[in-house]
Structure formats: structure tokens, C-alpha cells
Design a protein around this motif. Structure first.
Motif, PDB file in Angstrom:
ATOM      1  N   VAL A  67       0.859  -1.174   0.000  1.00  9.57           N
ATOM      2  CA  VAL A  67       0.000   0.000   0.000  1.00  9.57           C
ATOM      3  C   VAL A  67       0.897   1.227   0.000  1.00  9.57           C
ATOM      4  CG1 VAL A  67      -1.707   1.299   1.329  1.00  9.57           C
ATOM      5  CG2 VAL A  67      -1.837  -1.216   1.218  1.00  9.57           C
ATOM      6  N   SER A  68       0.694   2.113  -0.950  1.00  8.32           N
ATOM      7  CA  SER A  68       1.527   3.310  -1.052  1.00  8.32           C
ATOM      8  C   SER A  68       0.656   4.470  -1.513  1.00  8.32           C
ATOM      9  CB  SER A  68       2.662   3.079  -2.047  1.00  8.32           C
ATOM     10  OG  SER A  68       3.171   4.310  -2.504  1.00  8.32           O
ATOM     11  N   GLN A  69       0.894   5.625  -0.969  1.00  8.02           N
ATOM     12  CA  GLN A  69       0.059   6.795  -1.299  1.00  8.02           C
ATOM     13  C   GLN A  69       0.100   7.126  -2.781  1.00  8.02           C
ATOM     14  OE1 GLN A  69       1.607  10.719  -0.258  1.00  8.02           O
ATOM     15  NE2 GLN A  69       3.398   9.800   0.719  1.00  8.02           N
ATOM     16  N   TYR A  70       1.204   6.759  -3.447  1.00  6.76           N
ATOM     17  CA  TYR A  70       1.332   7.163  -4.847  1.00  6.76           C
ATOM     18  C   TYR A  70       0.668   6.178  -5.816  1.00  6.76           C
ATOM     19  CZ  TYR A  70       4.712  10.442  -2.932  1.00  6.76           C
ATOM     20  OH  TYR A  70       5.318  11.435  -2.213  1.00  6.76           O
ATOM     21  N   ASN A  71       0.424   4.969  -5.363  1.00  3.42           N
ATOM     22  CA  ASN A  71      -0.193   3.987  -6.262  1.00  3.42           C
ATOM     23  C   ASN A  71      -1.579   4.427  -6.702  1.00  3.42           C
ATOM     24  OD1 ASN A  71       1.974   2.256  -5.951  1.00  3.42           O
ATOM     25  ND2 ASN A  71       0.950   0.933  -4.450  1.00  3.42           N
ATOM     26  N   HIS A  72      -1.939   4.091  -7.923  1.00  3.28           N
ATOM     27  CA  HIS A  72      -3.338   4.217  -8.334  1.00  3.28           C
ATOM     28  C   HIS A  72      -3.582   3.240  -9.478  1.00  3.28           C
ATOM     29  CE1 HIS A  72      -2.472   6.797 -11.965  1.00  3.28           C
ATOM     30  NE2 HIS A  72      -1.387   6.975 -11.274  1.00  3.28           N
ATOM     31  N   TRP A  73      -4.847   3.037  -9.779  1.00  2.00           N
ATOM     32  CA  TRP A  73      -5.237   2.110 -10.844  1.00  2.00           C
ATOM     33  C   TRP A  73      -6.658   2.449 -11.253  1.00  2.00           C
ATOM     34  CZ3 TRP A  73      -3.730   0.604  -5.921  1.00  2.00           C
ATOM     35  CH2 TRP A  73      -4.783   0.386  -5.026  1.00  2.00           C
ATOM     36  N   THR A  74      -7.113   1.819 -12.296  1.00  5.01           N
ATOM     37  CA  THR A  74      -8.452   2.081 -12.789  1.00  5.01           C
ATOM     38  C   THR A  74      -9.463   1.482 -11.805  1.00  5.01           C
ATOM     39  OG1 THR A  74      -7.615   2.054 -15.056  1.00  5.01           O
ATOM     40  CG2 THR A  74      -9.997   1.838 -14.782  1.00  5.01           C
ATOM     41  N   SER A  75      -9.917   2.346 -10.930  1.00  2.00           N
ATOM     42  CA  SER A  75     -10.780   1.924  -9.822  1.00  2.00           C
ATOM     43  C   SER A  75     -12.233   2.230 -10.177  1.00  2.00           C
ATOM     44  CB  SER A  75     -10.365   2.702  -8.567  1.00  2.00           C
ATOM     45  OG  SER A  75     -11.086   2.262  -7.452  1.00  2.00           O
ATOM     46  N   PRO A  76     -13.168   1.449  -9.768  1.00  2.00           N
ATOM     47  CA  PRO A  76     -13.041   0.290  -8.878  1.00  2.00           C
ATOM     48  C   PRO A  76     -12.713  -0.996  -9.610  1.00  2.00           C
ATOM     49  CG  PRO A  76     -15.344   0.647  -9.384  1.00  2.00           C
ATOM     50  CD  PRO A  76     -14.584   1.709 -10.127  1.00  2.00           C
ATOM     51  N   TYR A  77     -12.626  -0.928 -10.966  1.00  3.79           N
ATOM     52  CA  TYR A  77     -12.498  -2.169 -11.749  1.00  3.79           C
ATOM     53  C   TYR A  77     -11.323  -3.049 -11.307  1.00  3.79           C
ATOM     54  CZ  TYR A  77     -15.527   0.650 -14.688  1.00  3.79           C
ATOM     55  OH  TYR A  77     -16.537   1.436 -15.139  1.00  3.79           O
ATOM     56  N   LEU A  78     -10.196  -2.388 -11.041  1.00  2.50           N
ATOM     57  CA  LEU A  78      -8.988  -3.172 -10.742  1.00  2.50           C
ATOM     58  C   LEU A  78      -8.662  -3.235  -9.249  1.00  2.50           C
ATOM     59  CD1 LEU A  78      -6.587  -2.194 -13.690  1.00  2.50           C
ATOM     60  CD2 LEU A  78      -8.228  -4.077 -13.551  1.00  2.50           C
ATOM     61  N   ASP A  79      -9.580  -2.861  -8.414  1.00  2.00           N
ATOM     62  CA  ASP A  79      -9.305  -2.881  -6.964  1.00  2.00           C
ATOM     63  C   ASP A  79      -8.846  -4.261  -6.502  1.00  2.00           C
ATOM     64  OD1 ASP A  79     -10.092  -0.273  -6.979  1.00  2.00           O
ATOM     65  OD2 ASP A  79     -11.885  -0.548  -5.715  1.00  2.00           O
ATOM     66  N   ARG A  80      -9.576  -5.284  -6.913  1.00  4.72           N
ATOM     67  CA  ARG A  80      -9.222  -6.640  -6.515  1.00  4.72           C
ATOM     68  C   ARG A  80      -7.896  -7.083  -7.134  1.00  4.72           C
ATOM     69  NH1 ARG A  80      -8.613  -9.289  -3.376  1.00  4.72           N
ATOM     70  NH2 ARG A  80      -8.651 -11.266  -4.470  1.00  4.72           N
ATOM     71  N   ASP A  81      -7.646  -6.647  -8.361  1.00  7.72           N
ATOM     72  CA  ASP A  81      -6.406  -7.028  -9.039  1.00  7.72           C
ATOM     73  C   ASP A  81      -5.188  -6.408  -8.348  1.00  7.72           C
ATOM     74  OD1 ASP A  81      -7.541  -8.167 -11.893  1.00  7.72           O
ATOM     75  OD2 ASP A  81      -8.777  -6.556 -11.072  1.00  7.72           O
ATOM     76  N   ALA A  82      -5.342  -5.151  -7.951  1.00  7.14           N
ATOM     77  CA  ALA A  82      -4.234  -4.474  -7.256  1.00  7.14           C
ATOM     78  C   ALA A  82      -3.970  -5.159  -5.916  1.00  7.14           C
ATOM     79  CB  ALA A  82      -4.561  -3.003  -7.047  1.00  7.14           C
ATOM     80  N   GLU A  83      -5.039  -5.499  -5.244  1.00  9.06           N
ATOM     81  CA  GLU A  83      -4.900  -6.193  -3.969  1.00  9.06           C
ATOM     82  C   GLU A  83      -4.211  -7.552  -4.170  1.00  9.06           C
ATOM     83  OE1 GLU A  83      -8.697  -6.772  -2.080  1.00  9.06           O
ATOM     84  OE2 GLU A  83      -7.781  -7.529  -0.236  1.00  9.06           O
ATOM     85  N   ALA A  84      -4.611  -8.241  -5.228  1.00 11.57           N
ATOM     86  CA  ALA A  84      -4.022  -9.558  -5.505  1.00 11.57           C
ATOM     87  C   ALA A  84      -2.513  -9.449  -5.720  1.00 11.57           C
ATOM     88  CB  ALA A  84      -4.701 -10.197  -6.716  1.00 11.57           C
ATOM     89  N   VAL A  85      -2.074  -8.394  -6.364  1.00  7.69           N
ATOM     90  CA  VAL A  85      -0.635  -8.174  -6.551  1.00  7.69           C
ATOM     91  C   VAL A  85       0.044  -8.034  -5.194  1.00  7.69           C
ATOM     92  CG1 VAL A  85       1.100  -6.509  -7.376  1.00  7.69           C
ATOM     93  CG2 VAL A  85      -0.798  -7.181  -8.870  1.00  7.69           C
ATOM     94  N   ARG A  86      -0.581  -7.287  -4.315  1.00  7.87           N
ATOM     95  CA  ARG A  86       0.025  -7.047  -2.989  1.00  7.87           C
ATOM     96  C   ARG A  86       0.032  -8.297  -2.119  1.00  7.87           C
ATOM     97  NH1 ARG A  86      -3.367  -2.387  -3.311  1.00  7.87           N
ATOM     98  NH2 ARG A  86      -4.750  -3.258  -1.730  1.00  7.87           N
ATOM     99  N   GLU A  87      -0.813  -9.276  -2.483  1.00  6.71           N
ATOM    100  CA  GLU A  87      -0.923 -10.467  -1.635  1.00  6.71           C
ATOM    101  C   GLU A  87      -0.322 -11.726  -2.264  1.00  6.71           C
ATOM    102  OE1 GLU A  87      -5.054 -10.665  -0.741  1.00  6.71           O
ATOM    103  OE2 GLU A  87      -4.924  -9.055   0.761  1.00  6.71           O
ATOM    104  N   ASP A  88       0.371 -11.544  -3.346  1.00  9.72           N
ATOM    105  CA  ASP A  88       0.896 -12.698  -4.092  1.00  9.72           C
ATOM    106  C   ASP A  88       2.324 -13.006  -3.635  1.00  9.72           C
ATOM    107  OD1 ASP A  88       1.871 -14.460  -6.010  1.00  9.72           O
ATOM    108  OD2 ASP A  88       0.642 -13.570  -7.603  1.00  9.72           O
ATOM    109  N   ASN A  89       2.464 -13.938  -2.710  1.00  9.03           N
ATOM    110  CA  ASN A  89       3.782 -14.252  -2.147  1.00  9.03           C
ATOM    111  C   ASN A  89       4.782 -14.731  -3.195  1.00  9.03           C
ATOM    112  OD1 ASN A  89       2.892 -13.520   0.342  1.00  9.03           O
ATOM    113  ND2 ASN A  89       2.944 -15.580   1.256  1.00  9.03           N
ATOM    114  N   VAL A  90       4.311 -15.577  -4.101  1.00 11.66           N
ATOM    115  CA  VAL A  90       5.219 -16.109  -5.122  1.00 11.66           C
ATOM    116  C   VAL A  90       5.744 -14.970  -5.986  1.00 11.66           C
ATOM    117  CG1 VAL A  90       5.435 -17.683  -7.069  1.00 11.66           C
ATOM    118  CG2 VAL A  90       4.008 -18.312  -5.108  1.00 11.66           C
ATOM    119  N   LEU A  91       4.854 -14.074  -6.352  1.00  5.09           N
ATOM    120  CA  LEU A  91       5.244 -12.909  -7.146  1.00  5.09           C
ATOM    121  C   LEU A  91       6.273 -12.059  -6.398  1.00  5.09           C
ATOM    122  CD1 LEU A  91       4.395 -11.548  -9.868  1.00  5.09           C
ATOM    123  CD2 LEU A  91       2.866 -10.092  -8.520  1.00  5.09           C
ATOM    124  N   LYS A  92       6.023 -11.847  -5.134  1.00  2.13           N
ATOM    125  CA  LYS A  92       6.922 -11.007  -4.338  1.00  2.13           C
ATOM    126  C   LYS A  92       8.315 -11.622  -4.184  1.00  2.13           C
ATOM    127  CE  LYS A  92       3.476  -8.794  -1.301  1.00  2.13           C
ATOM    128  NZ  LYS A  92       3.159  -8.694   0.154  1.00  2.13           N
TER     129      LYS A  92
END
Ligand SMILES: Nc1ncnc2c1ncn2[C@@H]1O[C@H](COP(=O)(O)OP(=O)(O)O)[C@@H](O)[C@H]1O
Ligand SMILES: Nc1ncnc2c1ncn2[C@@H]1O[C@H](COP(=O)(O)OP(=O)(O)O)[C@@H](O)[C@H]1O
Ligand SMILES: [Mg+2]
Ligand SMILES: [Mg+2]
Ligand SMILES: [Mg+2]
Ligand SMILES: [Mg+2]
Ligand SMILES: [Mg+2]
Lengths: 419, 419
Positions: free
Chosen positions: A190-215
Motif C-alpha cells: 500500500v503506497s500513497q502514490y499507487n493508483h489504478w483504474t478503480s473500482p475495476y482493478l481494486d481486486r487485481d491491485a490487492e491480488a498483486v500485494r498479496e501474491d507471495n510467489v510474485l513477491k
């Protein structure tokens, strides 16, 4: 030196500056009555003035001690202009066909005077959005990358030259930190500067932040970015740092340059082509379904890597008895061994390229700085569909990159998504 | 500064130098009548004087502008003393228990004054040849390596601090080049400096030079050595750079230090323990078959890695919310993820350790500088048998290192060779 201290220029003080700088005023035939000056900086960081009269032209780029698109609240060393000038000259020496000539550099003023890439040169990204084909793009970009990366690596340099140059570019640390933050960190938290096409990608952005393998994979890439001094990379080689016409390809804006992994540059270019590809459905209309154009983009991706591979290994073969100290001829002296080491080197580079390319794609969808390819798609739902496809592809490619053995497999994977 | 220009010291001029240097003369209670000075440099590169009187003692190490054991025909910057002093101080700050204190450094004279490691301190290699057990060796060395490597890596440093330090140590390039040559190059080609126990190992040395698979792996290690700025490594951490007693372990001689891969240090230590192991059969006699001692060496190898792993990851856990920028807490904030990234990091480090350790073993058998472990075996045939076993093991380990998942597997592989 014209001004004894740094000051930000405007169109008026710039004239004063030019008058006091023979190398610049002479480009204009020392005439100032018909002078046209226009600030055109559409980039994120700096100010760019186009200066033209009947006798000649140039561009003046000035760095201010903060990030332009954010403002004074995000300070950033203006010494970046020093490194940009250094690399324009060094990469220009190695590949003059694809780098604008530097006429003048003033460190106090953080100011570069360089060749004006006159119309019809436009920023490649804009051409890709417009659906324009550039038949020489892959040829030119592979040439630029092969030359700049090969000749600044230990395949060509001695250890002494390499370490001297590495040490110098350690000075560009603030820009490296910015990349670390916006490419490898912010999108994954979570970062103040992040943004995305909301609300459409809200879940997608969250999924990126929660993807351990990706991280875990992103951490590996970040550590290569921070620790691997493979070559003097441009550092920001997206399609907004390239100006093109039908016949000409010019790389600008290397202010993020440092000694890093080669795949960071190749990946930036290819990753941004893939973004351009996934944006096409958002640009399609009844006049132009963009199908043929999408094919051209895929072909350009394929050609870029294929030609890069060829040109890079041709340089390697040509200079295998040269000054480079990575593979001494007394050891790697038989053709079979030469083949083996090249295959290994290029396979690693390919995987780095796919990894960094994917990371660059992800950050453009859920991070701070987006790309016009998507931003110009007015309908938010339609834009989000395009972005989601790109994001999913990037995540898969980042995680699975080691399974890809050839660029054709990457292109096939993109195609498959579309059916 | 005592002498305004560099000059090599002898026992006489050293007295003059000490008298003019308050920090040194005060260590001797400013008394000079009972002074004893002895040059003891048994190393390959520099001059070392032990200075003692009733009031105190110290050691003076001076670098000359060439390599001592070769002579003036192999010039080598005396600036290495600057980097040695810097690292003695930096590693000493991080791990004072295992690094001798620096009292004085004179850059003009390339001269370091440091704590005299008084008897019964001896060079570890000599202790290993004598068959002496050091029960705390693994504990101490794992402590030294965990602290010096962790705290100089991006696991603890910010990018800004890291790049500043990387840039500084790029200056030690001549010593890096020497390592490149003697570790990664010369053993794999015909070189005037190479030698081996001839004629016994003639075919073995030739086989090293003709082993394409081995050369490909060595190239990968060399590229990590040259390009990966993972931590401030000692750079020459063999058993001749460690002085020990039953209770004390002191690391000396970091003149080869630079930002490089951590595995280069851990591998140097473990690789040299393996050499000591394979030399034991050459030292066995009717009084002592060295069987128990060999077991102790294997246990020390196992303990070193196991304890290092533990201490290093404990430091990592303790500082995971600290200044280090490799894994930001905002991203790598859950225990499962922390486990994942550590497991990956440590697995890579393990494979680097085995790779560099093997390379260090090979070069000690067919390269320029050999080790007393083998050289002290008088009978050439017997010595060659020991060396061949070590060489074969090192070649296997270098090529197959990625298949080893734990240090116990390495120890088992060594044991198997002996049955
Ligand atoms: N040499 C040049 N010739 C013509 N236009 C240029 C030149 N350099 C920059 N520009 C224009 O200025 C814009 C911003 O320049 P750039 O170097 O990318 O700055 P920033 O670092 O702020 O991104 C470019 O997108 C391009 O339109
Ligand atoms: N601080 C010290 N205390 C006691 N003996 C030392 C000390 N430093 C060096 N020596 C002795 O001098 C020898 C050479 O020192 P070293 O630093 O390894 O020099 P070189 O760089 O030439 O290898 C060591 O093997 C050891 O016997
Ligand atoms: Mg730009
Ligand atoms: Mg820029
Ligand atoms: Mg020594
Ligand atoms: Mg060694
Ligand atoms: Mg030494």
C-alpha cells in the motif's frame, strides 16, 4: 559558465543564457530576432525547451531539484543531468545513429543542449497509440541495445575500466532509488502514490500485494537491479524514451543510467511493447480493428530479441580476442566452448529480460506512473479490461519466465490469451 | 606523518618511525632500549614486523609496490594497505571479537599498526597441519562471517550507503584483478606461474585445462565475482588469514576486500578446510593416523555452515524492520513470506559457497600459489595422491553444486571418497 549559480530557466532567461553561450548561439547563426522557444516537457521529471530559428535548432533540457510531475514535495537531485549528459555522450559514441548529439552541458545549471529531433520525429509511444508501423524499429533498437550493452560490459571492458565506470555511476544513486521504489516496491504494498483504474482493478491491485510467489520473484529481480553491475544500462528505456520516424530511431532521456543488469533495458523496451499490444483493443474502432497492427507489434517483439541476440553475439565473436576480461581467449578458445558460454549467457539474459519486462508492465498498471497507451482509453471499463489482460500476462511471465526458451514462445503465449 | 614519502622499512628505520609516532611509541611506554623487532612475513605479499618490549607490543604491516613472493617483476599497488586498514576497521567495528584492533594507519607509508596476536596464536593452517583441534573455530568463524557479511549487505544497508561503499572499494581493483587471474583464469589455461606436483599430476592439470563443463561453471563464478556487489567481503579468507588459539579466533589480512559475493568468503574458508582434510593422509604416521582429526575437520565444516545459517538468519530476523532496503517490511511482512525469501537467499548462498570453495581448492593444486597443507608432505607421490583426491572432489562439487541441498550432503560426499 553563463550563470554562476543554478536557476530554473524560463523562455526569457533561456534567451539570455543562449546569447552568453557561443556553442549554442552559433547554432542559431547568432541571430535572435526570429527565435522560437517552446517548452514541451511531457515527461515526468524535467523541463525541455525547443529552440529554433531559420539558421538552426537545438533542445535544452534542464533538471530541477525535484520531480516535475509531483512537485517540490518530492525532491530529486538535479545532478541527474550530469549522468544523463555522460550517458548521452557515451552511448552516443558507441551508437551515434540512435542517440542525439550533445552540443553543450552545464553542470551548475543541470542543463543539456542537444540535437533537436525535428518533426516528423514523435515519441514512439504516441506512434504506437496512433497505430503507426515503424518497419525499422526492431532493427534499430536491437542495434542500439547490442552496442551500448556489449561495449560497456566485461565482454569488452577490462576489469579496471569496468570498476572505474561502476564507481562513477554509483553517484547516480538517487535515481536508482527512485526506480527501486516505483518498480520493485510500491506496486507490492500500500503506497500513497499507487493508483489504478478503480473500482475495476481494486481486486487485481490487492491480488498483486498479496501474491507471495510474485513477491519472491520481484525480490530476486530487485537484488539483481541493486547488485549486478553487468553493463551501463539506460535505466528508463520505455517507449516514451524513444523518438521515431519511418526511418529514424533515437533514444533519449538516460538520466536513470547506472551499472545494472542488461535485461533491465531490453525488458523495459519489450515490456512496453507488450503494454502497447494489450492497449490496442482499447483503441480499435470501426475504421480500424487494429488486428494487423497487433500482429506488427508481436513481430516487432520477436524481431527485437532475435536481432538483439544475433547482433550481440556477432559483436562478442568479433571481439573475443579483444580487451574484455570476462572470457579470456586462452581459456575459452575453442568453438564448442564459445557456443556453450554464449548459449548460457544469452539464456540468462533472456530470463532477466522477461523478468524485468514483466515488472515494468505491472508497475505501469498498479503503481504511480501509468502509460498513455492505457490512459488514453477514455472508457474506464474498457481500459480496465485491457489493463487486466496485461497485468495477468505480466504476472504469469514473471513467475514462469524460466520455462520460456525462445521469444516465439512468449509471442505464442500472448496470442493464446486473445483467442 | 613521519616520513614525507614512501620508503620500505627495515628493522632500523622502523625504530626511527616508531619514535616519531606517538600512538605507537606510547604503546611501548616510550621506551626503546629493550625493544625487540622481528620481521615474520610468511605471507605472499607484504612485510610484517613484530615489535615488543616489556611495556607493550604491536605489529607493523607494510605493503610494498610489488608482490613479495614474486618480486619487483610483479608490480602491485601499495594502496592495498589503505583498503586493508579500512576493512580491518569496518569489520572490526562489526565484529571486534575476531578482528585485531588497528592502532595506526599511514597511507603515505602503506603501513598499518595493529594489535600483536601474541603466542600461542598461530596461523590456523599450521594448526591444521599439526592436527590441533580448535573447539570454538566454527562458532567464531560463523560469527565473524555472519556479522561482517550481513551488516555490509543490502539486508542491513540503505541503497545510498551501499553504493557509496561499493564505489569506494572499486578502487581496490588491482587486487581484484589478481584474484581474477590466480583463481578464475590461470588454472584453466597454460600459464607461466602455474605449477603442480609433477609428473604425478601432469595429466590432472591438463584435464582441468580441457574440461569444458568446468570452464563454463568457472565463468559463471567469475562473473559473479566481478559483477555482484552483495557485501563487503574479506576477499582472501583462507586458513592462512586466520590466527587461532584454543579460545581465540582472529581474522587478519583483508587486503583483497571489495564488494563481491558473500559465498566467496564462506567458500574460501570451507574450501580450505576441505583441503586440510585431504592433506591429513599425508600427515598421518604410526603415532597418529589422523582419523579422529579428520572427523573433527568434517564436523567443523558442518558446524560452520549450520551456525552461519543460523546466525545470519537471526540477524536478518532481528533487523527485518531496520534500515536495509532489500526486503521492505511493508512488502515482506508476513512470517510465511519471510521464510520463503530466506530459504531462497540461503540456498543461493549455499551454492555460491560450494562453487567458490571448489574454485579456491582447484587453484591451490594447479595454480600459482599452493598451500602448506600439501607442500609440507615431503613424499611427492603421497602428496600427489592427496592433491588428486582434493582436486577430483572440487571438480565434482563445482559442477554438481546445485544438486547439494545441505552441508551434510557435502560432508557425506567427502566421506564416501575415503571408503
Ligand atoms: N532531443 C529532443 N528532440 C525533440 N524533442 C525532445 C528531445 N528531447 C526531449 N524531447 C521532448 O521532450 C519530452 C520530454 O523529454 P524527456 O527527455 O523524456 O524528459 P523527462 O526526463 O522529463 O521524461 C519528450 O517526450 C519529447 O517530446
Ligand atoms: N596482528 C598480527 N599478530 C601476529 N602475527 C601477525 C599479525 N599479522 C600478521 N602476522 C603474521 O605475519 C604473517 C603475514 O601476515 P599477512 O597479513 O597474512 O600478510 P600477507 O598479506 O603478506 O599475506 C601472518 O601469517 C602471521 O604469521
Ligand atoms: Mg522521459
Ligand atoms: Mg526522464
Ligand atoms: Mg596473508
Ligand atoms: Mg584461498
Ligand atoms: Mg595478504
Amino acid at each position: 559558465m553563463v550563470f554562476s549559480e543554478f536557476r530554473p530557466l524560463d523562455e526569457k532567461s533561456l534567451v539570455e543564457y543562449i546569447k552568453a553561450t557561443p556553442i549554442l548561439s552559433s547554432k542559431l547563426g547568432d541571430k535572435f530576432d526570429d527565435l522560437k522557444i517552446k517548452e514541451v516537457g511531457d515527461g515526468n521529471l524535467n523541463f525541455v525547451f525547443i529552440v529554433v530559428n531559420d539558421s538552426g535548432s537545438f533542445v535544452i533540457k534542464q533538471a530541477l531539484p525535484y520531480i516535475r510531475c509531483i512537485g517540490e514535495s518530492w525532491p530529486m537531485t538535479k545532478e541527474r543531468a550530469y549522468f544523463e549528459a555522460l550517458v548521452l555522450k557515451e552511448h552516443g559514441r558507441l551508437c551515434p545513429e540512435h542517440v542525439p548529439e550533445v552540443y553543450h552541458f552545464d553542470r551548475t545549471m543541470s542543463l543539456i543542449g542537444m540535437r533537436y529531433l525535428e518533426p516528423p520525429h514523435i515519441i514512439l509511444r504516441k506512434g504506437l497509440i496512433a497505430g503507426t508501423e515503424y518497419p525499422l524499429l526492431a532493427e534499430h533498437m536491437s542495434e542500439y541495445m547490442a552496442k551500448t550493452l556489449f561495449f560497456t560490459s566485461l565482454l569488452y571492458l577490462t576489469t579496471t575500466e569496468h570498476k572505474r565506470s561502476v564507481a562513477e555511476f554509483c553517484g547516480n544513486v538517487e535515481l536508482c532509488r527512485l526506480t527501486e521504489q516505483v518498480v520493485f516496491s510500491d506496486p507490492y504494498k500500500v503506497s500513497q502514490y499507487n493508483h489504478w483504474t478503480s473500482p475495476y482493478l481494486d481486486r487485481d491491485a490487492e491480488a498483486v500485494r498479496e501474491d507471495n510467489v510474485l513477491k519472491v520473484e520481484v525480490a530476486e529481480l530487485k537484488s539483481k537491479f541493486c547488485e549486478r553491475t553487468q553493463a551501463l544500462v539506460h535505466g528508463d528505456l520505455h517507449t516514451g524514451s524513444i523518438m521515431v520516424t519511418h526511418d529514424s530511431t533515437q533514444v533519449i532521456d538516460p538520466e536513470f543510467a547506472f551499472y545494472g543488469p542488461m535485461g533491465f533495458d531490453i525488458g523495459a523496451f519489450i515490456g512496453n511493447l507488450i503494454l502497447a499490444f494489450f492497449a490496442q483493443d482499447g483503441h480499435a474502432d470501426q475504421v480500424n480493428d487494429r488486428k494487423a497492427y497487433k500482429e506488427w507489434i508481436l513481430k516487432t517483439i520477436d524481431d527485437t530479441w532475435t536481432l538483439f541476440y544475433k547482433k550481440f553475439t556477432v559483436l562478442w565473436d568479433a571481439h573475443k580476442d579483444g580487451p574484455g576480461e570476462a572470457y579470456l581467449p586462452g581459456i575459452y578458445n575453442n568453438p564448442e566452448l564459445q557456443k556453450l558460454i554464449q548459449a548460457k549467457y544469452m539464456e540468462d539474459l533472456f530470463h532477466d529480460t522477461l523478468g524485468f519486462g514483466s515488472a515494468k508492465m505491472i508497475r505501469r498498471i498498479v503503481g504511480v506512473a501509468h502509460v498513455e497507451d492505457f490512459e488514453s482509453i477514455k472508457d474506464a471499463g474498457r481500459r480496465a479490461d485491457c489493463e487486466r489482460q496485461a497485468l495477468e500476462f505480466a504476472k504469469m511471465l514473471l513467475k514462469e519466465r524460466r520455462k520460456f526458451k525462445a521469444i516465439t514462445e512468449v509471442v505464442s503465449a500472448i496470442k493464446q490469451l486473445q483467442t
